[in-house]
Motif scaffolding. Structure first.
Motif, mmCIF file in Angstrom:
data_model
loop_
_atom_site.group_PDB
_atom_site.id
_atom_site.type_symbol
_atom_site.label_atom_id
_atom_site.label_comp_id
_atom_site.label_asym_id
_atom_site.label_seq_id
_atom_site.Cartn_x
_atom_site.Cartn_y
_atom_site.Cartn_z
ATOM 1 N N SER A 109 32.234 25.243 36.906
ATOM 2 C CA SER A 109 30.974 24.600 36.574
ATOM 3 C C SER A 109 31.176 23.116 36.094
ATOM 4 O O SER A 109 30.282 22.279 36.168
ATOM 5 C CB SER A 109 30.423 25.299 35.010
ATOM 6 N N ARG A 117 23.032 22.353 36.792
ATOM 7 C CA ARG A 117 23.750 23.586 36.188
ATOM 8 C C ARG A 117 22.609 24.719 36.353
ATOM 9 O O ARG A 117 21.508 24.314 36.166
ATOM 10 C CB ARG A 117 24.473 23.271 34.950
ATOM 11 N N ASP A 118 23.106 25.812 36.230
ATOM 12 C CA ASP A 118 22.422 26.874 36.453
ATOM 13 C C ASP A 118 21.311 27.061 35.128
ATOM 14 O O ASP A 118 20.475 28.039 35.389
ATOM 15 C CB ASP A 118 22.545 28.274 36.742
ATOM 16 N N TRP A 119 21.780 26.566 34.124
ATOM 17 C CA TRP A 119 21.080 26.913 32.939
ATOM 18 C C TRP A 119 19.865 25.783 32.736
ATOM 19 O O TRP A 119 18.980 26.135 31.680
ATOM 20 C CB TRP A 119 21.690 26.976 31.519
ATOM 21 N N VAL A 120 19.668 24.840 33.482
ATOM 22 C CA VAL A 120 18.744 23.690 33.485
ATOM 23 C C VAL A 120 17.286 24.236 33.510
ATOM 24 O O VAL A 120 16.478 24.023 32.825
ATOM 25 C CB VAL A 120 19.187 22.487 34.183
ATOM 26 N N MET A 122 16.003 27.119 33.109
ATOM 27 C CA MET A 122 15.669 27.745 32.133
ATOM 28 C C MET A 122 15.381 27.004 30.727
ATOM 29 O O MET A 122 14.429 27.280 29.947
ATOM 30 C CB MET A 122 16.725 29.031 31.530
ATOM 31 N N ALA A 123 16.534 26.096 30.496
ATOM 32 C CA ALA A 123 16.215 25.160 29.537
ATOM 33 C C ALA A 123 14.779 24.139 29.458
ATOM 34 O O ALA A 123 14.026 24.239 28.554
ATOM 35 C CB ALA A 123 17.313 24.333 29.136
ATOM 36 N N SER A 157 16.260 16.163 36.594
ATOM 37 C CA SER A 157 17.083 17.077 37.493
ATOM 38 C C SER A 157 16.438 17.107 38.696
ATOM 39 O O SER A 157 15.404 16.952 39.159
ATOM 40 C CB SER A 157 16.827 18.437 36.742
ATOM 41 N N SER A 240 16.018 27.535 39.700
ATOM 42 C CA SER A 240 17.095 28.491 39.666
ATOM 43 C C SER A 240 17.733 28.802 40.956
ATOM 44 O O SER A 240 18.907 28.606 41.187
ATOM 45 C CB SER A 240 16.515 29.967 39.010
ATOM 46 N N ARG A 244 21.414 27.829 42.033
ATOM 47 C CA ARG A 244 22.367 28.929 42.644
ATOM 48 C C ARG A 244 22.917 28.296 44.172
ATOM 49 O O ARG A 244 24.298 28.371 44.464
ATOM 50 C CB ARG A 244 21.789 30.175 42.874
#
Lengths: 255, 120
Positions: A109, A117-120, A122-123, A157, A240, A244
């Motif tokens: 990562s 990144r993949d959590w962005v 969601m955040a 982003s 998301s 990925r």
């Protein structure tokens, strides 16, 4: 159901299971693999004069478990990223540039920029949800801070395209403003909690004071909230999927 | 089969999986060295001895990756019986990748063999 139908049903069930197992892959890759498998099955059965159900089962057994094929294809959890342009693989499981893209564990990562990144997603969307909670709890400063974090994240982003950003900004700026205006009474003469605003009976399209004195306001606010949730879910899904994809693309670019 | 055999078989199969990981795609490229071929044919060639692949289906993600990375090219060809088939053939990059693997493989294999024999 006759024998031919049953054979076809068995094949279709296998393909269906495979398609589900491969759902983490990009669509073109998934279709590529499925087309190959389908050709394999057709070719194998054509070679048999009058294939029985057992023949079909043998061909499918030889192909193997759809989950095993998907695991080998790197779907869905094994989307790995590797240092771009190096052409080498991490020293762990992936042994070659080719298989590395798909079979290396998701570990690098550090090579994916922070905002990709993949959590962005969601955040970012989580910040908007949090802002809504703070409004509900009565904390306007915290609500504004969370909303601002979400907005900055959405704009900064690269996981969202310009059109999506624009749409998100319009909806997440206008939406809360409309709901806030309706609920808190900043729209002159239409506030839910203002009873001193002149002749209200003609104001509301739904008849003003009655059993539901603020039906118009409540309905509008409700619709806007639903719209906000829908747009939030949409942006989360797009972001998301791209997060990925981005790690996977990075993986294959390096090879 | 006694439980010990089953455990050993599972261990062997895991070892094989790891060993294949680096070599299998080059075996596919090597199979295409003498001319183009189609999926079913490649699958049968690789699964014949049960060492290189056990599930023929795992070939197809591999072929997809090889194509995506430009080591093989594909074309559709009519077949004598049935629907058209997709044929795979080596590209110039594929030939180069295969040559590079062969250069590396032999010293690697010999070194492993020497180490295994020396350890006895």
């Amino acid at each position: 159901m006759n024998t031919a139908d049953r054979r076809i049903a068995e094949v279709e069930r296998y393909i269906h299971e495979l398609a589900i197992a491969l759902s983490g892959l990009p669509a073109d890759e998934r279709e590529d693999v499925i087309a190959g498998i389908r050709e394999h099955i057709d070719g194998s059965l054509l070679a048999i004069a009058d294939p029985t159900s057992a023949d079909v089962q043998r061909v499918l057994d030889e192909l193997g478990d759809p989950l095993a094929i998907a695991a080998d294809a790197g779907a869905p959890a094994a989307a790995a990223s590797r240092p771009p342009g190096t052409g080498t693989t991490p020293p762990s499981r992936a042994a070659t540039p080719l298989s590395g893209a798909a079979s290396a564990p998701r570990q690098d990562s550090a090579n994916v920029p922070l905002l990709e990144r993949d959590w962005v997603p969601m955040a970012v969307i989580g910040s908007f949800v949090l802002a809504g909670f703070f409004v509900w709890l009565g904390g306007p400063v915290l609500a504004f801070a969370a909303w601002l974090v979400g907005l900055v994240g959405l704009l900064a982003s690269p996981l969202w395209h310009a059109v999506e950003k624009l749409f998100g900004v319009v909806v997440f700026v206008a939406g809360p403003a409309i709901v806030g205006g309706l609920v808190l009474g900043y729209v002159p003469g239409r506030g839910l909690f203002r009873d001193n605003a002149g002749p209200r009976v003609t104001d509301s399209w739904f008849g003003g004071y009655g059993a539901w004195p603020h039906l118009f306001e409540l309905a509008t606010a409700g619709i806007v909230v639903v719209l906000l949730a829908a747009v939030g879910a949409w942006l989360l899904a797009r972001g998301s999927a791209r997060a990925r994809g981005s790690s996977r693309v990075r993986g294959s670019v390096g090879g | 089969m006694v439980p010990g055999d089953a455990r050993q078989a599972a261990l062997d199969s895991r070892l094989l999986t790891n060993l294949r990981r680096g070599a299998l795609e080059y075996c596919v490229l090597a199979l295409l060295r003498n001319g183009e071929s189609y999926g079913l044919d490649i699958a049968h060639a690789l699964s014949a001895d049960g060492v290189l692949i056990t599930s023929e289906g795992t070939l197809y993600p591999l072929l997809s990756r090889l194509r995506k990375s430009g080591l093989v090219a594909t074309s559709w060809r009519e077949s004598a019986a049935g629907p058209p088939r997709r044929y795979y053939k080596l590209t110039a990059d594929g030939i180069a990748a295969l040559a590079a693997f062969e250069r590396t493989w032999e010293p690697f294999r010999n070194a492993v063999d020497r180490a295994l024999k020396g350890a006895r």
